[in-house]
Design an enzyme around this catalytic site. Structure first.
Site, PDB file in Angstrom:
ATOM      1  N   GLU A  42      -9.108 -18.473  20.356  1.00 45.89           N
ATOM      2  CA  GLU A  42      -9.248 -17.410  21.354  1.00 45.89           C
ATOM      3  C   GLU A  42      -8.999 -16.051  20.726  1.00 45.89           C
ATOM      4  OE1 GLU A  42      -6.487 -17.707  24.607  1.00 45.89           O
ATOM      5  OE2 GLU A  42      -7.574 -16.254  25.827  1.00 45.89           O
TER       6      GLU A  42
ATOM      7  N   ARG B  78       2.868 -25.559  17.698  1.00 52.09           N
ATOM      8  CA  ARG B  78       3.532 -26.018  18.924  1.00 52.09           C
ATOM      9  C   ARG B  78       3.280 -27.485  19.180  1.00 52.09           C
ATOM     10  NH1 ARG B  78       0.879 -21.660  22.258  1.00 52.09           N
ATOM     11  NH2 ARG B  78       0.317 -20.540  20.370  1.00 52.09           N
TER      12      ARG B  78
HETATM   13  C1  PRP Z   1      -2.599 -22.112  19.956  1.00 53.58           C
HETATM   14  C2  PRP Z   1      -2.255 -23.362  20.738  1.00 53.58           C
HETATM   15  C3  PRP Z   1      -3.348 -24.312  20.350  1.00 53.58           C
HETATM   16  C4  PRP Z   1      -4.535 -23.388  20.160  1.00 53.58           C
HETATM   17  C5  PRP Z   1      -5.416 -23.423  21.354  1.00 53.58           C
HETATM   18  O1  PRP Z   1      -2.098 -22.228  18.669  1.00 53.58           O
HETATM   19  O2  PRP Z   1      -0.970 -23.852  20.390  1.00 53.58           O
HETATM   20  O3  PRP Z   1      -3.069 -24.987  19.133  1.00 53.58           O
HETATM   21  O4  PRP Z   1      -4.016 -22.070  19.971  1.00 53.58           O
HETATM   22  O5  PRP Z   1      -6.508 -22.579  21.193  1.00 53.58           O
HETATM   23  P1  PRP Z   1      -8.015 -23.047  21.007  1.00 53.58           P
HETATM   24  O6  PRP Z   1      -8.268 -24.178  21.982  1.00 53.58           O
HETATM   25  O7  PRP Z   1      -8.791 -21.818  21.334  1.00 53.58           O
HETATM   26  O8  PRP Z   1      -8.212 -23.477  19.597  1.00 53.58           O
HETATM   27  P2  PRP Z   1      -2.107 -21.061  17.575  1.00 53.58           P
HETATM   28  O9  PRP Z   1      -3.270 -21.240  16.665  1.00 53.58           O
HETATM   29  O10 PRP Z   1      -1.932 -19.749  18.256  1.00 53.58           O
HETATM   30  O11 PRP Z   1      -0.875 -21.447  16.659  1.00 53.58           O
HETATM   31  P3  PRP Z   1       0.686 -21.727  16.837  1.00 53.58           P
HETATM   32  O12 PRP Z   1       0.838 -23.044  17.570  1.00 53.58           O
HETATM   33  O13 PRP Z   1       1.083 -21.833  15.417  1.00 53.58           O
HETATM   34  O14 PRP Z   1       1.312 -20.596  17.579  1.00 53.58           O
HETATM   35  N1  HPA Z   2      -1.147 -19.790  25.598  1.00 52.52           N
HETATM   36  C1  HPA Z   2      -0.801 -20.564  24.572  1.00 52.52           C
HETATM   37  N2  HPA Z   2      -1.608 -20.852  23.596  1.00 52.52           N
HETATM   38  C2  HPA Z   2      -2.826 -20.351  23.634  1.00 52.52           C
HETATM   39  C3  HPA Z   2      -3.254 -19.541  24.653  1.00 52.52           C
HETATM   40  C4  HPA Z   2      -2.372 -19.248  25.686  1.00 52.52           C
HETATM   41  O1  HPA Z   2      -2.686 -18.546  26.642  1.00 52.52           O
HETATM   42  N3  HPA Z   2      -4.541 -19.202  24.400  1.00 52.52           N
HETATM   43  C5  HPA Z   2      -4.860 -19.805  23.246  1.00 52.52           C
HETATM   44  N4  HPA Z   2      -3.834 -20.501  22.783  1.00 52.52           N
END
Ligand code: PRP
Ligand code: HPA
Length: 181
Positions: free
Chosen positions: A104, A67
């Protein structure tokens, strides 16, 4: 910024139990799909890449998979610099630098190219949508530093404060973390 806060408040969906029981997922998908909200969020993120007089203080925007990519390119265009996609493991051709981390909901690994981009001494603005446990940002900071870059700021749309991301990012001065909403 006020505009980013209003955009996020108006368009974020909160989904209980995703992606696993106990997590309340803040889904910013509708924010990014709204033109005015997207512009407000990008402007809010880009402000972290400017000094008090408005001068650009970074050389490169690093967007975090996936994202962060949506946002990083827009922020880079606003600042007049390039962007680097910090990728989940296995997507980039070798050689790469790799860092494993927890988030998380599970664990993952990030990679950046070890050749082809001159990162030594480059001032970096890290961009992502959500700061949760801080595991993702911490891994990105580690990677970029191993490549010789200087992480100036971290700019995120939303901070889930209860998950302690800021405390985990001890390697950065508190003022380095900018939250738009
Ligand atoms: C989510 C979000 C952040 C991260 C935050 O991405 O977009 O990058 O988690 O979590 P943290 O602070 O606990 O590390 P995710 O790894 O789910 O990947 P995506 O963007 O590919 O959906
Ligand atoms: N939303 C989006 N991204 C995230 C979240 C959430 O609640 N927790 C960890 N990554």
């Amino acid at each position: 910024t006020d505009a980013a806060r209003a955009a996020v408040a108006a368009h974020t969906r909160h989904v209980a139990g995703f992606p696993e029981p106990g997590v309340v997922f803040a889904d910013l998908t509708p924010v990014f799909a709204d033109g005015a909200a997207l512009a407000a969020v990008i402007d809010g993120l880009a402000a972290a890449g400017r000094g008090p007089e408005g001068a650009v203080t970074v050389d490169l925007v690093a967007g975090l998979d996936a994202r962060g990519f949506l946002l990083g390119s827009g922020v880079a265009l606003r600042l007049g610099v390039g962007t680097l996609a910090v990728r989940k493991a296995g997507k980039l051709p070798p050689p790469v630098l790799r860092e494993d981390y927890q988030l998380e909901y599970g664990s993952a690994a990030l990679e950046i190219p070890a050749e082809g981009i001159a990162l030594e001494g480059k001032r970096i603005l890290i961009v992502d949508d959500v700061l949760a446990t801080g595991g993702t940002v911490s891994a990105a900071v580690g990677l970029l530093r191993r490549a010789g870059a200087i992480v100036e700021r971290v700019s995120v749309v939303l901070e889930l404060g209860a998950l302690g991301g800021r405390a985990r990012l001890q390697e950065l001065p508190g003022g380095a973390i900018a939250v738009s909403a």
